[in-house]
Motif scaffolding. Structure first.
Motif, mmCIF file in Angstrom:
data_model
loop_
_atom_site.group_PDB
_atom_site.id
_atom_site.type_symbol
_atom_site.label_atom_id
_atom_site.label_comp_id
_atom_site.label_asym_id
_atom_site.label_seq_id
_atom_site.Cartn_x
_atom_site.Cartn_y
_atom_site.Cartn_z
ATOM 1 N N UNK A 28 -28.450 33.063 33.450
ATOM 2 C CA UNK A 28 -29.280 34.007 32.702
ATOM 3 C C UNK A 28 -30.695 33.980 33.251
ATOM 4 N N UNK A 29 -31.198 35.143 33.651
ATOM 5 C CA UNK A 29 -32.542 35.262 34.219
ATOM 6 C C UNK A 29 -33.358 36.252 33.390
ATOM 7 N N UNK A 30 -34.575 35.870 32.955
ATOM 8 C CA UNK A 30 -35.391 36.757 32.115
ATOM 9 C C UNK A 30 -36.133 37.788 32.954
ATOM 10 N N UNK A 31 -35.363 38.593 33.669
ATOM 11 C CA UNK A 31 -35.958 39.600 34.535
ATOM 12 C C UNK A 31 -35.177 40.889 34.418
ATOM 13 N N UNK A 32 -35.779 41.985 34.793
ATOM 14 C CA UNK A 32 -35.114 43.275 34.723
ATOM 15 C C UNK A 32 -33.889 43.283 35.629
ATOM 16 N N UNK A 33 -32.815 43.949 35.213
ATOM 17 C CA UNK A 33 -31.630 44.021 36.079
ATOM 18 C C UNK A 33 -31.938 44.543 37.484
ATOM 19 N N UNK A 34 -32.850 45.490 37.562
ATOM 20 C CA UNK A 34 -33.179 46.057 38.874
ATOM 21 C C UNK A 34 -33.936 45.074 39.754
ATOM 22 N N UNK A 35 -34.508 44.024 39.145
ATOM 23 C CA UNK A 35 -35.284 43.057 39.923
ATOM 24 C C UNK A 35 -34.475 41.837 40.344
ATOM 25 N N UNK A 36 -33.199 41.770 39.944
ATOM 26 C CA UNK A 36 -32.374 40.642 40.365
ATOM 27 C C UNK A 36 -32.169 40.726 41.879
ATOM 28 N N UNK A 37 -32.439 39.637 42.568
ATOM 29 C CA UNK A 37 -32.398 39.611 44.025
ATOM 30 C C UNK A 37 -30.998 39.959 44.526
ATOM 31 N N UNK A 38 -30.950 40.785 45.578
ATOM 32 C CA UNK A 38 -29.657 41.150 46.155
ATOM 33 C C UNK A 38 -28.878 39.930 46.612
ATOM 34 N N UNK A 39 -29.593 38.964 47.141
ATOM 35 C CA UNK A 39 -28.915 37.741 47.595
ATOM 36 C C UNK A 39 -28.304 36.993 46.418
ATOM 37 N N UNK A 40 -28.952 37.071 45.255
ATOM 38 C CA UNK A 40 -28.408 36.417 44.074
ATOM 39 C C UNK A 40 -27.096 37.083 43.662
ATOM 40 N N UNK A 41 -27.068 38.430 43.697
ATOM 41 C CA UNK A 41 -25.840 39.146 43.349
ATOM 42 C C UNK A 41 -24.716 38.816 44.328
ATOM 43 N N UNK A 42 -25.052 38.736 45.607
ATOM 44 C CA UNK A 42 -24.049 38.413 46.621
ATOM 45 C C UNK A 42 -23.517 37.001 46.438
ATOM 46 N N UNK A 43 -24.420 36.049 46.186
ATOM 47 C CA UNK A 43 -24.009 34.661 45.991
ATOM 48 C C UNK A 43 -23.198 34.518 44.702
ATOM 49 N N UNK A 44 -23.571 35.275 43.679
ATOM 50 C CA UNK A 44 -22.823 35.221 42.414
ATOM 51 C C UNK A 44 -21.381 35.669 42.635
ATOM 52 N N UNK A 45 -21.200 36.752 43.393
ATOM 53 C CA UNK A 45 -19.845 37.214 43.680
ATOM 54 C C UNK A 45 -19.055 36.158 44.446
ATOM 55 N N UNK A 46 -19.698 35.509 45.401
ATOM 56 C CA UNK A 46 -19.011 34.516 46.222
ATOM 57 C C UNK A 46 -18.615 33.274 45.427
ATOM 58 N N UNK A 47 -19.418 32.911 44.441
ATOM 59 C CA UNK A 47 -19.164 31.670 43.684
ATOM 60 C C UNK A 47 -18.425 31.915 42.376
ATOM 61 N N UNK A 48 -18.269 33.180 41.974
ATOM 62 C CA UNK A 48 -17.569 33.480 40.726
ATOM 63 C C UNK A 48 -18.420 33.338 39.486
ATOM 64 N N UNK A 49 -19.729 33.215 39.643
ATOM 65 C CA UNK A 49 -20.640 33.068 38.511
ATOM 66 C C UNK A 49 -21.190 34.437 38.125
#
Length: 375
Positions: free
Chosen positions: A105-126
């Motif tokens: 959980x990150x207290x930031x706007x959805x549009x501001x979530x880092x692309x690398x974070x989204x990519x890593x989340x997909x890779x790790x299942x989180x």
């Protein structure tokens, strides 16, 4: 000054309790008893707290969620800044094996979530939750757990339900209750079969006494050694409180519900826990409360094909379809199980007069299965 994480946890907890997770209701929620939370000005709002440790990591929030797949458990790692996403994803991934869904959980706007974070989340299942104005939204879904809880629940129901559906050999629930009661009161050197022979004269043969013991075990009241399980001991205690006496001559030709209403209530408690019985009850309840057996079998098969097939068919490799005849049906279900359910008060109709005899004379199209009125 409260820690920034405490503010975020408070905000996320409020949202989860009000709105659920993945559009499903949160049943229970715990917050980690981290010192920064325990000593926060928000401590009372963060209760209940406890020390949460999963796979060596400590999720900030642990909650159970009612979803179509069943009751799922989610662990959530909370960070006060989106700059900490790498550390947060690593922590959530560590305890992913201990929960169905792991989130960051990150207290930031959805549009501001880092692309690398989204990519890593997909890779790790989180999964990733982000704060959109005052609402938390899922911007990356977590991976589905393996195995899927719904599939495991279905497998468990089959494992628990089939033995009851195909193994009960006595047509009166008091026999199984008596076996459980006597098992809880055995003398040190006494066997259950001996106790049944001495104190429960209704079963005149050793084979019938074995059926009583086996049936009590199948119903989850006795363990493999013939000792009461936790549920079995509770049943024995209930019978004690109701002054059950195995040496008494109980009226068994009459319906148990009418002859001994309290004992019938105990029998209902035991039987309704069985997946096969719940399938029968649910199918009838959803379809007006009564069905003839061929229709009941087909309708139950729409809901749970594996369990319904084992429950109703003499040949469990067969197919539940309209036009089934007497020899197609499992005789243990149409006579012994149904008679147990009638005695206990779970069905309003007793075993049909043509059941319990040769399969060729059984008339299933005349065999009505009905719930008691008001159920």
């Amino acid at each position: 000054m409260p820690s920034p994480e405490a503010r975020v946890v408070r905000s996320l907890k409020r949202h989860l309790l009000a709105n659920g997770l993945r559009r499903s209701r949160v049943l229970h929620l715990l917050v980690d008893a981290h010192p920064s939370y325990v000593h926060s000005p928000f401590a009372r709002e963060l209760e209940p707290m406890t020390r949460l440790t999963l796979e060596g990591a400590r999720p900030d929030i642990l909650c159970s969620v009612a979803q179509p797949e069943g009751i799922l458990v989610a662990g959530i790692e909370v960070k006060a800044s989106d700059r900490d996403w790498v550390k947060g994803l690593g922590q959530a991934h560590r305890y992913r094996a201990g929960v169905h869904h792991a989130y960051l959980a990150l207290p930031t706007s959805p549009s501001d979530v880092h692309r690398s974070a989204l990519s890593m989340a997909r890779d790790t299942g989180v999964g990733i939750l982000a704060l959109d104005a005052q609402q938390w939204v899922e911007v990356a879904p977590p991976a589905d757990p393996t195995p899927l809880p719904r599939a495991v629940s279905q497998a468990s129901a089959i494992l628990e339900g089939v033995p009851v559906a195909r193994s009960l050999q006595l047509n009166h629930p008091l026999n199984y209750l008596a076996a459980t009661f006597l098992a809880a009161h055995l003398a040190p050197s006494q066997s259950l079969l001996t106790a049944l022979a001495q104190q429960w004269s209704d079963l005149g043969s050793e084979g019938a006494r074995r059926h009583a013991a086996t049936g009590a075990s199948t119903l989850g009241l006795l363990d493999l050694d013939g000792r009461p399980t936790l549920e079995g001991q509770a049943v024995a205690d209930l019978l004690d409180a109701l002054q059950f006496k195995p040496t008494a001559r109980y009226e068994k030709r009459k319906r148990l519900l009418e002859a001994h209403e309290a004992f019938a209530a105990v029998a209902r408690f035991v039987l309704i826990r069985q997946p096969a019985v719940r399938l029968i009850h649910r199918t009838l309840a959803d379809r007006g409360g009564e069905l003839t057996l061929p229709k009941l079998a087909v309708e139950a098969g729409r809901e749970d094909p594996a369990l319904a097939t084992a429950l109703f068919l003499a040949d469990p490799s067969g197919e539940l379809k309209p036009g089934l005849r007497g020899p197609d049906f499992n005789p243990s279900t149409v006579f012994k199980l149904k008679q147990n359910l009638w005695h206990a008060g779970l069905l309003a109709t007793k075993a049909h007069g043509s059941s319990g005899k040769k399969a060729t004379v059984y008339r299933p199209e005349e065999d009505l299965w009905a719930l008691p009125r008001g159920v």
